[in-house]
Design an enzyme around this catalytic site. Structure first.
Site, PDB file in Angstrom:
ATOM      1  N   HIS A 129       0.813  -1.225   0.000  1.00  0.00           N
ATOM      2  CA  HIS A 129       0.000   0.000   0.000  1.00  0.00           C
ATOM      3  C   HIS A 129       0.844   1.271   0.000  1.00  0.00           C
ATOM      4  CE1 HIS A 129      -3.819   1.700  -0.217  1.00  0.00           C
ATOM      5  NE2 HIS A 129      -4.308   1.475   0.984  1.00  0.00           N
TER       6      HIS A 129
ATOM      7  N   ASP B 207      -2.281   1.638  -4.595  1.00  0.00           N
ATOM      8  CA  ASP B 207      -3.549   1.972  -3.948  1.00  0.00           C
ATOM      9  C   ASP B 207      -4.590   0.890  -4.221  1.00  0.00           C
ATOM     10  OD1 ASP B 207      -2.580   4.365  -2.895  1.00  0.00           O
ATOM     11  OD2 ASP B 207      -3.051   5.472  -4.722  1.00  0.00           O
TER      12      ASP B 207
END
Length: 452
Positions: A424, A428
């Site tokens: 992350h 995304d």
């Protein structure tokens, strides 16, 4: 008689060092050409180093567990005169006394730099990469602890230690005398004596804690093997490095199951290879990576490296039960037959312990088949420095809603879960979710009339 230098051979483009795990020949043993002299291990693969000549082993320059760089001389073999290899070492044989002293100093320096350092007394976490760099450059544990780390929770990164080494060479930071200068008995002895109790205390604690004691006397205590220790270190480092997040999607693979059942016998007869589900899944992953190149990247500090080639890693079993990740190079350029041959070749060589160091290098994305063990889905840990890993769940017959022009019906379908773990920090949810959805779309749109 001539002396031949046995050097650590090149084992792949990205393999720069190896650890000696076992000497198969001792000093004084006779060696035949192409006979294995010692066993070595890179970070993942074990292999043997054969001799290029016949002769007698007269010297071992490194011991077991020593870290050796590619191209370094690891042993001296005495051969009969007239061999071409003898010319390589002729200057050493006729070296003047002063040159001999320098050679001896060099060998001692190599041994000193490759001697294992004890990090057990440190309360800080250092990655295996940082430890290796420290060993190679002669950076002590004390120096490491004083480096201001830029990583998470002040962790020392590769960039931090490399900058420290550059600063030390340029004189920006002061190098401890014990590291920089030759020993001076009158000055250094008291310093060593003063530090000895501090070094000895953690060593005693380590020896007391290293071997747990069975409380009831019935528990068996077994030390991890070298591979399991490496895997343990990599997994912990990956979790501490990447911000893991997962996306899951269920896929209808009924058409794939039916097609494989129909063609697998003919496939094996024509190609001499078994057709499993893995190459079909790998083909879909490679296509999706071409559609979403943002998943085919790696992270190096604050930089993102966009990979040109699509090299798929596939988790495979080793003879000892551990897992390894061999790599299918340029997977997007293979048709299904080529993919099946690559999958079977790497899987079979992994089971037989025949993988080469280069077989595990250069991966840009990894796939693991947790369904092999009956798992419906899983949350795999990212293979650093990649940013994603896909877990293939078990294929199961389940009741499902089937949409048709005449209306919806309940039917039996073959379904599986895809579990996508991604980093992350740089990926995304939109990209991570879209990628695994695209893989699912390719699988569900599989052409049942295609040839193999």
């Amino acid at each position: 008689m001539a002396r031949f230098e046995l050097k650590l051979p090149k084992m792949g483009e990205s393999v720069a060092e190896a650890t000696i795990t076992n000497w198969l020949k001792e000093v004084g043993d006779k060696i035949e050409a192409d006979e294995a002299v010692l066993e070595i291990a890179t970070d993942k693969v074990d292999s043997e180093v054969p001799s290029e000549v016949s002769g007698i082993l007269v010297e071992q320059l490194f011991g077991k567990d020593d870290l050796v760089q590619v191209g370094q001389t690891i042993a001296i073999i005495e051969t009969e005169g007239g061999d071409e290899p003898a010319a390589k070492t002729a200057p050493q044989e006729i070296a003047a006394p002063a040159e001999a002293v320098e050679i001896e100093k060099s060998i001692e320096a190599v041994k000193e730099n490759t001697a294992p350092q004890d990090f057990s007394g440190s309360e800080k976490f250092f990655s295996p990469l940082v430890k290796n760099i420290a060993k190679e450059e002669g950076v002590s544990v004390t120096e490491l602890e004083n480096i201001q780390g830029s990583g998470k929770d002040g962790r020392v990164t590769k960039e931090d230690i490399l900058k420290y080494i550059d600063d030390r060479k340029s004189g920006v930071v002061e190098t401890p005398k014990a590291v920089e200068e030759a020993p001076k008995p009158a000055v250094e002895a008291p310093k060593v004596a003063a530090e000895t109790p501090k070094a000895a205390e953690p060593a005693v604690q380590k020896s007391q804690q290293a071997v747990p004691v069975s409380v009831n006397g019935a528990d068996e205590i077994v030390e991890m093997d070298r591979m399991r220790k490496l895997i343990s270190g990599y997994m912990v480092a990956s979790v501490q490095t990447s911000a893991h997040v997962q996306s899951f999607i269920e896929v209808d693979v009924t058409n794939i199951v039916k097609w494989r059942d129909k063609v697998k016998a003919a496939f094996e007869k024509r190609e001499g290879e078994k057709l499993t589900f893995t190459p079909i899944m790998m083909e879909a992953v490679a296509k999706a990576l071409k559609d979403f190149p943002g998943m085919n990247i790696s992270v190096d500090g604050d930089y993102i490296i966009k990979k040109k080639n699509i090299n798929l890693g596939m988790a495979a079993a080793l003879p000892n039960g551990n897992l390894i990740v061999p790599v299918i190079k340029n997977a997007d350029q293979l048709n299904l037959v080529g993919m099946a041959k690559a999958v079977n070749d790497l899987g079979n060589r992994a089971k037989a312990g025949k993988l080469k160091p280069d077989d595990t290098q250069g991966g840009t994305y990894t796939v693991t088949n947790v369904g092999t063990f009956g798992s419906v889905f899983g949350t795999p840990i990212i293979n650093q420095p990649q940013v994603g890993i896909l877990a293939l769940g078990a294929i199961r017959k389940v009741p499902a809603v089937i949409e048709t022009p005449e209306g919806d019906f309940i039917g039996i379908r073959q379904k599986m879960f895809l579990s996508h773990s991604y980093d992350h920090r740089v990926v995304d949810g939109a990209l991570g979710g879209s990628f695994v959805k695209r893989v699912a779309e390719y699988l569900e749109a599989f052409d049942v009339d295609r040839d193999f």
